[in-house]
Design an enzyme around this catalytic site. Sequence first.
Site, PDB file in Angstrom:
ATOM      1  CE1 TYR A   6     140.792  52.758  86.035  1.00 26.27           C
ATOM      2  CE2 TYR A   6     142.845  51.668  86.631  1.00 26.27           C
ATOM      3  CZ  TYR A   6     141.573  52.100  86.971  1.00 26.27           C
ATOM      4  OH  TYR A   6     141.095  51.872  88.231  1.00 26.27           O
TER       5      TYR A   6
ATOM      6  CE  LYS B  41     140.676  55.506  88.399  1.00 26.44           C
ATOM      7  NZ  LYS B  41     139.579  55.989  89.278  1.00 26.44           N
TER       8      LYS B  41
END
Length: 261
Positions: free
Chosen positions: A154, A158
Amino acid sequence: MVWLALDGRPALVRGARRGIGAAVVTALVEEGVRVVATDVDRAGVETLAARHGERVTARPLDVTDATAVEALVAETEGTLGPLDIAVNVAGILRDGPVAGLSDEDWAAHFAVNTTGVFHVSRAAARRMTGRGRGSIVTVASNAGGIPRAGLAAYAASKAAAVMFTKCLGLEVARQGVRCNTVSPGSTMTDMQRALWTAGEEEASTRRVIEGDLASYRTGIPLGRIAEPSDIADAVAFLASDRARHITMHDLYVDGGATLRA
């Protein structure tokens, strides 16, 4: 409405059915923006649109499909007129240590959180640059700027989305197009609650605010977890002409949680 002066502008918001995405749609509508709200969940985004009446048009969209993205952006311009605002919100999070992370989970994070941003931003920028105006805002995460145990895929996806957006912003600045990111910290969304133990929301909230030395996390200096509207207000500001001299910026909206490390 007077403050942001967005009345009548067309916008596309991806990942709009709930949480931060739904809050972004609401914030823009309250400023008079006409929004095409998209999500892979057709029913969810149609329910959202029904709450806002004619200001919001719902469209299903899989942002990993470049052809579908191009077609929807073209449709949006055909329906609402030249696109002024594009907002990337859709994202997935599957937590766990790297040693247990599957190839499929890794690929899925980048397909939605990074490649999806590329597809939508590219389609919007191609059109905006020819007109000499436009604003692209991507919702990233403060995890993209500070290590988080159990969130490697994640966080990496990002971080990639942030740097992509900055590079795009550099390329299109001379054509009057601004590209920025908003990086939230812990926010009261379904994604946040999925990380908590069932039935322990109050205790989990307290741990987030106070911090957890065992997982190397600081707390939140402001002493509260963000609401989706806190993030949406930052997005609306960056999309507006009030931020006309801001581009390639990553705005942290995390109550000071990362100490801006």
